[in-house]
Design a protein around this motif. Structure first.
Motif, PDB file in Angstrom:
ATOM      1  N   LEU A 109      48.379  32.353  38.891  1.00 53.57           N
ATOM      2  CA  LEU A 109      48.461  33.482  37.942  1.00 53.57           C
ATOM      3  C   LEU A 109      47.335  33.441  36.923  1.00 53.57           C
ATOM      4  CD1 LEU A 109      52.118  33.403  36.532  1.00 53.57           C
ATOM      5  CD2 LEU A 109      51.014  35.395  37.544  1.00 53.57           C
ATOM      6  N   LEU A 135      46.737  35.402  33.332  1.00 51.62           N
ATOM      7  CA  LEU A 135      47.415  36.281  32.371  1.00 51.62           C
ATOM      8  C   LEU A 135      46.497  36.526  31.183  1.00 51.62           C
ATOM      9  CD1 LEU A 135      50.694  34.189  32.485  1.00 51.62           C
ATOM     10  CD2 LEU A 135      50.355  36.419  33.574  1.00 51.62           C
ATOM     11  N   ASN A 171      39.693  44.570  31.744  1.00 49.84           N
ATOM     12  CA  ASN A 171      40.720  45.280  32.520  1.00 49.84           C
ATOM     13  C   ASN A 171      40.099  45.980  33.731  1.00 49.84           C
ATOM     14  OD1 ASN A 171      42.666  44.469  30.692  1.00 49.84           O
ATOM     15  ND2 ASN A 171      42.651  46.378  29.533  1.00 49.84           N
ATOM     16  N   LEU A 226      39.616  43.454  36.373  1.00 51.77           N
ATOM     17  CA  LEU A 226      40.884  43.099  37.036  1.00 51.77           C
ATOM     18  C   LEU A 226      41.246  44.148  38.078  1.00 51.77           C
ATOM     19  CD1 LEU A 226      43.259  41.897  34.158  1.00 51.77           C
ATOM     20  CD2 LEU A 226      41.756  40.509  35.599  1.00 51.77           C
ATOM     21  N   LEU A 260      42.119  39.559  43.392  1.00 51.43           N
ATOM     22  CA  LEU A 260      43.311  39.598  42.540  1.00 51.43           C
ATOM     23  C   LEU A 260      44.191  40.795  42.864  1.00 51.43           C
ATOM     24  CD1 LEU A 260      41.639  38.905  39.065  1.00 51.43           C
ATOM     25  CD2 LEU A 260      42.780  37.241  40.558  1.00 51.43           C
ATOM     26  N   SER A 281      46.591  42.899  40.445  1.00 47.83           N
ATOM     27  CA  SER A 281      46.775  42.920  38.990  1.00 47.83           C
ATOM     28  C   SER A 281      47.517  44.150  38.510  1.00 47.83           C
ATOM     29  CB  SER A 281      45.413  42.917  38.279  1.00 47.83           C
ATOM     30  OG  SER A 281      44.646  41.816  38.660  1.00 47.83           O
ATOM     31  N   THR A 282      48.092  44.012  37.326  1.00 50.03           N
ATOM     32  CA  THR A 282      48.597  45.173  36.583  1.00 50.03           C
ATOM     33  C   THR A 282      48.657  44.791  35.106  1.00 50.03           C
ATOM     34  OG1 THR A 282      50.282  46.913  36.512  1.00 50.03           O
ATOM     35  CG2 THR A 282      51.079  44.654  36.726  1.00 50.03           C
ATOM     36  N   SER A 299      48.152  41.528  30.695  1.00 51.31           N
ATOM     37  CA  SER A 299      47.668  41.726  32.066  1.00 51.31           C
ATOM     38  C   SER A 299      48.175  40.568  32.913  1.00 51.31           C
ATOM     39  CB  SER A 299      46.139  41.831  32.122  1.00 51.31           C
ATOM     40  OG  SER A 299      45.550  40.609  31.757  1.00 51.31           O
ATOM     41  N   ILE A 300      48.588  40.918  34.125  1.00 52.79           N
ATOM     42  CA  ILE A 300      49.161  39.930  35.050  1.00 52.79           C
ATOM     43  C   ILE A 300      48.392  40.043  36.359  1.00 52.79           C
ATOM     44  CG2 ILE A 300      51.249  39.202  36.286  1.00 52.79           C
ATOM     45  CD1 ILE A 300      52.885  40.686  34.120  1.00 52.79           C
ATOM     46  N   SER A 301      47.806  38.960  36.780  1.00 55.14           N
ATOM     47  CA  SER A 301      47.046  38.958  38.039  1.00 55.14           C
ATOM     48  C   SER A 301      47.483  37.769  38.884  1.00 55.14           C
ATOM     49  CB  SER A 301      45.544  38.801  37.776  1.00 55.14           C
ATOM     50  OG  SER A 301      45.076  39.788  36.899  1.00 55.14           O
TER      51      SER A 301
END
Ligand SMILES: C[S@@+](CC[C@H](N)C(=O)[O-])C[C@H]1O[C@@H](n2cnc3c(N)ncnc32)[C@H](O)[C@@H]1O
Length: 217
Positions: A159, A161, A188, A191, A197, A199-200, A209-211
């Motif tokens: 992950l 983040l 962003n 990402l 990745l 991602s969102t 952000s989470i990838s």
């Protein structure tokens, strides 16, 4: 910081993200030292725990310690033998964090590295260290370089983040009103475009952000 002013966030926190005395006491301690209220919310802390658990994280790297609030949330999600390395450039903040880690009984789990995040990640890269997750929460202008480092340091399936992804709403302003917002827009955008990745951005507090790093086919 809690999001309990919002009744629905309060409901979520009461069920899933109650602070214990260590975390509540750390917020008081940070206020006593006039540290800015720029740490994650309890609701975010619980989200980090869920995400770390989902990827089976044992080794986590955090950039930006402040007083150690997010580090305690994350370290508590690690299995026995897990390790969290957190980086803070201001020694007085690192000391407040170390004290909190002792109170939390996490002094053997969390290692605080005092220095500039860029120098520390370069050192970690030169040693070919591997992490299951990286939480980026230091200077926004550095996020691009930290993403480069994360792509080298985080294992496939791990992950990446990034906090403050929405810049209190300014992320949608064109042109970017500040260098921080511009750096976050570029982060962003990367990402979104990065094929390694998935991602969102979750609009929780100032945006997270989470990838996930894709595994090789
Ligand atoms: C937003 S705060 C971190 C909050 C913390 N993650 C939490 O939620 O509890 C950012 C911290 O990063 C530190 N910082 C900023 N730029 C840095 C850099 N280039 N290297 C290391 N630390 C940095 C600041 O001193 C500050 O304490």
């Amino acid at each position: 910081m809690t999001d309990q002013q919002d009744p629905l966030s309060g409901y979520v926190c009461r069920l899933f993200a109650q602070e214990d005395e260590v975390l509540a006491g750390l917020r008081d301690e940070m206020a006593r030292h006039d540290l800015p209220e720029i740490y994650i919310s309890a609701e975010q802390g619980r989200l980090l725990q869920v995400l770390l658990t989902a990827v089976g994280a044992r080794r986590v790297l955090e950039l930006g310690t402040l007083g150690g609030y997010s580090a305690i949330w994350m370290a508590r999600a690690l299995p026995p033998g897990g390790q969290l390395v957190t980086v803070e450039m201001r020694p007085e903040r690192a000391e407040i964090a170390r004290e909190a880690f002792r109170r939390a009984g996490l002094e053997d789990v969390i290692e605080v590295r005092v220095g500039r995040a860029l120098d520390v990640v370069q050192d970690l890269r030169s040693r070919r260290e591997v992490f299951d997750a990286m939480f980026i929460d230091a200077d926004k202008e550095g996020y691009g370089a930290y993403l480069d480092a994360a792509l080298a340091l985080v294992r496939p399936g791990g992950l990446i983040l990034g906090d403050n992804a929405l810049q209190h709403g300014a992320i949608v302003e064109e042109p970017a009103p500040t260098p921080s917002v511009q750096a976050m827009q570029e982060f962003n955008d990367r990402l979104a475009a990065e094929e390694r990745l998935v991602s969102t951005i979750l609009p929780i507090r100032d945006g997270l952000s989470i990838s996930i790093v894709r595994k090789a086919e």
